[in-house]
Scaffold this active site. Structure first.
Site, mmCIF file in Angstrom:
data_model
loop_
_atom_site.group_PDB
_atom_site.id
_atom_site.type_symbol
_atom_site.label_atom_id
_atom_site.label_comp_id
_atom_site.label_asym_id
_atom_site.label_seq_id
_atom_site.Cartn_x
_atom_site.Cartn_y
_atom_site.Cartn_z
ATOM 1 N N THR A 101 0.841 -1.193 0.000
ATOM 2 C CA THR A 101 0.000 0.000 0.000
ATOM 3 C C THR A 101 0.879 1.247 0.000
ATOM 4 O O THR A 101 2.107 1.162 -0.138
ATOM 5 C CB THR A 101 -0.980 -0.023 1.201
ATOM 6 N N LYS A 114 3.628 1.370 -3.730
ATOM 7 C CA LYS A 114 3.113 0.631 -4.884
ATOM 8 C C LYS A 114 3.978 0.827 -6.132
ATOM 9 O O LYS A 114 4.034 -0.065 -6.981
ATOM 10 C CB LYS A 114 1.669 1.041 -5.184
#
Length: 248
Positions: free
Chosen positions: A60, A64
Site C-alpha cells: 500500500t 506501490k
C-alpha cells in the site's frame, strides 16, 4: 506456519490484517498475516531475508511504485498500470524471487461491471493519484473513455475541477472518486463538482469505503443516481491476492 503481510507506511489501520486473520481462523488455515510498517522501501530486502516463511505481500501507500525495482518479475497488468499492490514470494533452496501483480484492477472491474449500462460510455475520474491508475486501466479494457480532474499541473486527458460544468457532467454518466476525500475521520469532505447536474442515469463510484456512505455518495443519491462504495473492490482485490499467493 506460512506467513503473509502488508507493506506500507504508515499503517494506522489495516483492513488486510483483520480480513486475512479472520479468514485464516474461519477456514482453519495454518497461516498468519502481519503488518510490515517501514519508513523506507530500502528495508524490504531485510524483511524478505528475516522472514523465511513469508510467501506473499500486499503493498500500500507509498510503496506501490517504489517496490517495482526490487522485483524479479512483474505481470502485464501491473506493468501497464505502473503500480504493484501484490507480491508473490517464491523460495527454492537459497534462491528467492519476487513477482509483482496489481489486483486493484481486478477488484475495481469485478465491483463496477454489474452496475454498468449501455449509456455508461464516458467517465469522469476525480483525482490523478496512484489510485486512479488502476481505474484507467480497467476503463480502457472496457472501452470506456475518460478524463481526470486534477488539482495539479495538467497532463493528457486532464482538466481542472473548475472546468467541470453541466456539459461535462451530462456527457459523462460514470463518475469515480479516486481521491481520499470523505474518508473517516474527515467525513464531511467531498470532491468539488456541480452535483446539481447529476441525474438518475449517473453512476457514482467511490473508492472510499469508510464511512459506508460518503458525502459524495449522499449527494448522488439525492439526485437519483446509482452509487457504490469501495468495500467490494477492496474485498475482491484481497481475495485475488490470496489466489495469487497460493497458486502453483
Amino acid at each position: 506456519m506460512i506467513q503473509y503481510g502488508l507493506l506500507g507506511y504508515p499503517l494506522t489501520h489495516s483492513f488486510s490484517k483483520r480480513f486475512f486473520t479472520e479468514k485464516f481462523a474461519a477456514e482453519g488455515t495454518d497461516a498468519s498475516y502481519e503488518n510490515f510498517e517501514i519508513d523506507t522501501i530500502g528495508l524490504l530486502p531485510g524483511i524478505i531475508d528475516n522472514n523465511p516463511r513469508l510467501r506473499g505481500l500486499n503493498v500500500t501507500i507509498p510503496y506501490k511504485e517504489q517496490i517495482i525495482p526490487f522485483l524479479d518479475e512483474i505481470d502485464d497488468a501491473a506493468r501497464e498500470v505502473g503500480a504493484v499492490n501484490t507480491v508473490k514470494i517464491r523460495r527454492s533452496g537459497n534462491s528467492t524471487s519476487l513477482k509483482g501483480f496489481n489486483t486493484d484492477t481486478y477488484g475495481f472491474e469485478t465491483s463496477l461491471k454489474p452496475l454498468l449500462s449501455d449509456h455508461h460510455r464516458k467517465a469522469l475520474i476525480l483525482g490523478t493519484g496512484g489510485a486512479s491508475k488502476a481505474i484507467k486501466y480497467v476503463l480502457r479494457k472496457l472501452g470506456i473513455g475518460y478524463i481526470s480532474a486534477s488539482i495539479d499541473e495538467l497532463k493528457e486527458n486532464e482538466i481542472h475541477y473548475e472546468e467541470i460544468d453541466s456539459h461535462i457532467i451530462s456527457e459523462r454518466l460514470l463518475i469515480i472518486n479516486a481521491t481520499p476525500l470523505g474518508t473517516y475521520p474527515r467525513v464531511d469532505t467531498f470532491p468539488p463538482i456541480p452535483y446539481e447536474y447529476i441525474t438518475e442515469k449517473h453512476l457514482l463510484f467511490d473508492l472510499v469505503y469508510n464511512p459506508e456512505t460518503t458525502r459524495f455518495m449522499q449527494k448522488g443519491i439525492s439526485m437519483g443516481a446509482t452509487v457504490k462504495n469501495g468495500y467490494e473492490m477492496l474485498l475482491q482485490q484481497a481475495l485475488k491476492s490470496y489466489d495469487i499467493w497460493t497458486m502453483d
